[in-house]
Scaffold this active site. Structure first.
Site, PDB file in Angstrom:
ATOM      1  N   CYS A  33      34.955  60.607  26.543  1.00 61.85           N
ATOM      2  CA  CYS A  33      35.620  60.042  25.391  1.00 61.85           C
ATOM      3  C   CYS A  33      34.959  58.743  24.975  1.00 61.85           C
ATOM      4  CB  CYS A  33      37.116  59.896  25.665  1.00 61.85           C
ATOM      5  SG  CYS A  33      37.859  61.531  25.818  1.00 61.85           S
ATOM      6  N   GLU A  34      33.810  58.891  24.410  1.00 57.21           N
ATOM      7  CA  GLU A  34      32.931  57.877  23.831  1.00 57.21           C
ATOM      8  C   GLU A  34      32.031  58.695  22.925  1.00 57.21           C
ATOM      9  OE1 GLU A  34      32.228  54.569  24.822  1.00 57.21           O
ATOM     10  OE2 GLU A  34      33.575  54.512  26.548  1.00 57.21           O
TER      11      GLU A  34
ATOM     12  N   TYR B  81      16.167  59.375  36.804  1.00 58.40           N
ATOM     13  CA  TYR B  81      17.239  58.575  36.219  1.00 58.40           C
ATOM     14  C   TYR B  81      18.332  59.459  35.614  1.00 58.40           C
ATOM     15  CZ  TYR B  81      13.518  55.294  37.012  1.00 58.40           C
ATOM     16  OH  TYR B  81      12.521  54.575  37.620  1.00 58.40           O
TER      17      TYR B  81
ATOM     18  N   PRO C  66       5.010  55.155  41.156  1.00 54.79           N
ATOM     19  CA  PRO C  66       5.612  56.027  40.144  1.00 54.79           C
ATOM     20  C   PRO C  66       6.990  56.543  40.559  1.00 54.79           C
ATOM     21  CG  PRO C  66       3.956  57.228  41.382  1.00 54.79           C
ATOM     22  CD  PRO C  66       3.922  55.820  41.894  1.00 54.79           C
TER      23      PRO C  66
HETATM   24  C1  LIG Z   1      11.722  51.302  38.635  1.00 57.80           C
HETATM   25  C2  LIG Z   1      10.498  50.795  39.265  1.00 57.80           C
HETATM   26  C3  LIG Z   1       9.347  51.604  39.334  1.00 57.80           C
HETATM   27  C4  LIG Z   1       9.278  53.010  38.757  1.00 57.80           C
HETATM   28  O1  LIG Z   1       9.217  53.056  37.357  1.00 57.80           O
HETATM   29  P1  LIG Z   1       9.033  54.476  36.622  1.00 57.80           P
HETATM   30  O2  LIG Z   1       8.971  54.162  35.184  1.00 57.80           O
HETATM   31  O3  LIG Z   1      10.178  55.341  36.984  1.00 57.80           O
HETATM   32  O4  LIG Z   1       7.777  55.077  37.130  1.00 57.80           O
HETATM   33  C5  LIG Z   1       8.252  51.072  39.978  1.00 57.80           C
HETATM   34  N1  LIG Z   1       8.264  49.847  40.519  1.00 57.80           N
HETATM   35  C6  LIG Z   1       9.347  49.044  40.472  1.00 57.80           C
HETATM   36  C7  LIG Z   1       9.309  47.699  41.104  1.00 57.80           C
HETATM   37  C8  LIG Z   1      10.498  49.485  39.841  1.00 57.80           C
HETATM   38  O5  LIG Z   1      11.580  48.682  39.784  1.00 57.80           O
END
Ligand SMILES: *Cc1c(COP(=O)(O)O)cnc(C)c1O
Length: 418
Positions: free
Chosen positions: A337-338, A365, A269
């Site tokens: 500026c977008e 993110y 996660p």
């Molecule tokens: C980005 C990623 C995750 C995490 O995904 P979430 O939606 O942020 O939980 C897990 N495993 C891999 C391989 C990823 O690239």
């Protein structure tokens, strides 16, 4: 986080006081929320050997990684620099799972030299592993299970047309390469994307791995990636982790019985662990009344939080500094500026220039996808831990923007030639 006597606090620390102390815009993370999420996951998966690997790309600050490590969490990374960050945070290389997508073989070798574990994402890479290391490097294999699940199409990664993983239909090709070089396959991996609506998507993916596992007698783990959905607004559906835990652990225990041995069940996660912990605090520059709409212009934008523009993501917005103001409808926009909309037609307590707004669920993110677009600097980051705010990243400065630039003085060049 709670609103106490109308004041927005994190672990009892007033958000406005942090805005004052550290300046705006500012990312603030609540360590308690992260710890709570870890506990929720651990409690939901009883009776199996569970390994949680934090997907570092969601929020990669070294202090966040250290917090994860201190709570017994392993780590999942997608680049060699994320490996270095994890090592810097004190993880053992054996706790680091590297699951890159389409990176150079040179980077793969660099990563393996650092001692991490690898999930192989393509047949050519598997072939390379065999040719280079023979039977000396154990690998996991990332399978594309051909499951189209998840939210926005941009965050689906497990469907047949996705670039990720080796198609489950190439089962015999995988086996042929593995057998040719006697590559030790110790794990199977899927990561089907983000924002699954229910446990069934995980179970479908699990079934694919259970089926393929019969090809590999030496497995140490099955890794179900991530996909946990987080609620971004009131009434939003989020993954029912308790139900998920019940269903997946039952299926997994059955699998282990048939497989003949207990192996590890892994999840990776990112968003689930850190999204809710984070808030982006911004300052209101201007309130602009147009014929159709009232715009609130803030000192931030898609350079700091790109999810609204990139994924149509919804982030709840609250007016922290005027919590008793009369509700009105505003569109909150960034200064880039977008087209740079952070929230469209939101009901907010009356907004005045100089107010502080909080964009919630900004832990995942947010900072990690930020940029210097428009030559804007990135915000500072603060982690509230045990009731105390810690600055974990300084705000950038103009010097940071020009540090790596090299000036060519054209007029001088010309005069030298003359
Ligand atoms: C980005 C990623 C995750 C995490 O995904 P979430 O939606 O942020 O939980 C897990 N495993 C891999 C391989 C990823 O690239």
């Amino acid at each position: 986080m709670q609103i106490n006597q109308n004041r927005y606090q994190i672990q009892g620390v007033d958000v406005l006081a942090m805005a004052e102390e550290f300046g705006l815009p500012l990312y603030v993370y609540d360590a308690d929320k992260i710890i709570e999420k870890i506990g929720t996951l651990q409690a939901a998966f009883q009776g199996v050997t569970l390994k949680i690997k934090y997907a570092a790309k969601a929020l990669t600050n070294v202090s966040i990684l250290k917090l994860m490590r201190s709570r017994g969490i392993d780590i999942e990374v997608v680049s060699v620099n994320e490996i270095r960050m994890a090592l810097l945070a004190g993880f053992d290389s054996g706790q680091i799972m590297y699951t890159p997508s389409g990176v150079s073989f040179a980077e793969i070798q660099e990563a393996l030299a650092l001692g991490v574990r690898l999930n192989v994402d393509s047949l050519p890479l598997l072939e390379f592993m065999g040719q280079t290391y023979g039977s000396r490097k154990p690998v996991g294999i990332r399978i594309n299970p051909h499951i189209a699940e998840g939210g926005n199409i941009k965050i689906q990664t497990g469907h047949a047309d996705s670039k990720f993983g080796i198609s489950m239909e190439q089962r015999s090709e995988i086996r042929a390469i593995v057998e040719r070089y006697s590559i030790p396959v110790v794990g199977l991996h899927i990561h089907t994307g983000s924002d699954f609506k229910n446990a069934d998507a995980f179970l479908k993916g699990a079934d694919v791995l259970f089926e393929l596992a019969s090809d590999y007698p030496d497995l140490e783990f099955l890794d179900f990636g991530s996909g946990f959905k987080v609620a971004y607004r009131e009434g939003d559906h989020s993954t029912d982790v308790v139900e998920l835990g019940r269903k997946v652990t039952t299926a997994f225990r059955n699998f282990c019985r048939n497989y003949g041995r207990e192996i590890e069940l892994c999840f990776e996660p990112g968003k689930f662990l850190v999204s809710e912990s984070g808030v982006l605090l911004v300052n209101v520059n201007v309130v602009k009344q147009n014929p159709n709409r009232t715009f609130v212009g803030v000192d931030s934008g898609l350079n700091h939080l790109i999810r609204p523009m990139m994924y149509d993501a919804y982030h709840e917005i609250v007016n922290v500094s005027n919590p008793a103001g009369e509700k009105q409808t505003y569109s909150v926009v960034g200064y880039i500026c977008e087209t740079d909309t952070l929230g469209w037609d939101r009901s907010l307590n009356e907004v005045r220039p100089g107010d502080v707004l909080a964009l919630k669920n900004a832990g995942a993110y947010g900072f990690s996808m930020s940029s210097n677009y428009n030559s804007r600097v990135r915000p500072a980051e603060v982690l509230v831990y045990e009731g105390k705010p810690y600055l974990i990243r300084r705000r950038e400065t103009f010097e940071d923007l020009v540090r790596n630039q090299i000036e060519v003085d054209f007029e001088e060049e010309i005069s030298i030639k003359k």
